[in-house]
Write an enzyme that holds these catalytic residues in place. Structure first.
Site, PDB file in Angstrom:
ATOM      1  N   LYS A   8       2.337   8.975 -12.492  1.00 29.85           N
ATOM      2  CA  LYS A   8       2.204   7.776 -13.564  1.00 29.85           C
ATOM      3  C   LYS A   8       0.595   7.812 -14.267  1.00 29.85           C
ATOM      4  CE  LYS A   8       3.531   4.454 -10.485  1.00 29.85           C
ATOM      5  NZ  LYS A   8       3.903   5.557  -9.347  1.00 29.85           N
ATOM      6  N   ARG A 170       5.943   3.581   1.290  1.00 24.44           N
ATOM      7  CA  ARG A 170       5.629   3.393  -0.060  1.00 24.44           C
ATOM      8  C   ARG A 170       7.059   3.841  -0.843  1.00 24.44           C
ATOM      9  NH1 ARG A 170       0.550   6.768  -1.119  1.00 24.44           N
ATOM     10  NH2 ARG A 170       0.941   6.433  -3.345  1.00 24.44           N
TER      11      ARG A 170
END
Ligand code: AP5
Length: 233
Positions: A8, A170
């Protein structure tokens, strides 16, 4: 949007160079706070950093306060790229309420997708410049000089939350809290799903045509509404 390590931040940088929009990465803001002296950190920020180190999501209220403090980014005339935010449906609802209040609209929500094994390889090899925060990968995007940043010669380091135990937490947090946002934005007609396989430039080339089409149609819609309002007055 996208799982941790999907790329990202790398894509946000490329898009930013082309679109000249404000780039707001919530992860970068937390990491910048972590470098401040302890007596300069608020209790809320201290608590947020503990969550981040473990790989867990920071509580919604803390994240939203931090984004709201940077509300001018969302009103930037060149537009904005939100990187890593929103990450829960509650954050998305707060964002929508804020944007509705100021008459701002999202052009698109890009969801980058990649198999977990590739994601883990990207995270394991990531190195970040301690000075300018440029991101490298030991094999895929190595710096010219090992351990040193190409831009500012700063030292490269491995992020604390890129250790295997934090990576697992995560990825779980992404599946549990962030993946439901995909449906949220699909229903809003904003979702663009893009494969994150290949080089950063290939992914970028895959993204930009649809993004530009959406930008143009949003612009045309706004011009049309403005013209209608002008005629009505
Ligand atoms: P954040 O910084 O947002 O981390 P993340 O989502 O885990 O994403 P990453 O930064 O790890 O990866 P990325 O997808 O940006 O990949 P990158 O481009 O670096 O958040 C960190 C923490 O802050 C969270 O865990 C949470 O605690 C907290 N937080 C932040 N926002 C929050 C929110 N809204 N709510 C609650 N908590 C929040 O690429 C990865 C590696 O791959 C690099 O080495 C790169 O060089 C390489 N690479 C990139 N693209 C390619 C490619 N195409 N091919 C090969 N290698 C590639």
């Amino acid at each position: 949007m996208g799982a941790p390590g999907v790329g990202k931040g790398t894509q946000a940088e490329l898009l930013n160079q082309r679109l000249l929009a404000c780039h707001l990465s919530t992860g970068d803001v937390f990491r910048a706070a972590a470098t401040r002296a302890e007596n300069e950190q608020t209790p809320a920020m201290n608590e947020a950093l503990q969550y981040m180190r473990r790989g867990e999501l920071v509580p919604d209220a803390t994240v939203w306060n931090m984004v709201r403090e940077r509300g001018e980014c969302l009103q930037c005339s060149g537009g904005f790229i939100l990187d890593g935010f929103p990450r829960t449906v509650s954050q998305a609802v707060s964002l929508k309420q804020f944007m509705d209040k100021y008459g701002i609209a999202l052009t698109a929500v890009i969801s980058y997708e990649l198999p977990v094994s590739d994601i883990v390889a990207r995270l394991g090899g990531r190195r970040t410049c301690e000075k300018c925060k440029a991101v490298y990968h030991v094999t895929e995007r190595p710096p010219k000089l090992e351990g040193r940043c190409d831009h500012c010669e700063g030292k490269l380091f491995q992020r604390e939350d890129d250790r295997p135990e934090s990576i697992r937490v995560r990825l779980d947090a992404y599946d549990r809290s962030t993946a439901p946002l995909i449906d949220f934005y699909r229903k809003a007609g904003l979702l663009m799903q893009v494969s994150a396989a290949g080089t950063p430039e290939e992914i970028y080339d895959r993204t930009i045509p649809e993004l530009e089409t959406r930008r143009m149609s949003l612009f045309a819609e706004r011009m049309w509404t403005a013209e209608e309002n002008r005629r009505d007055t």
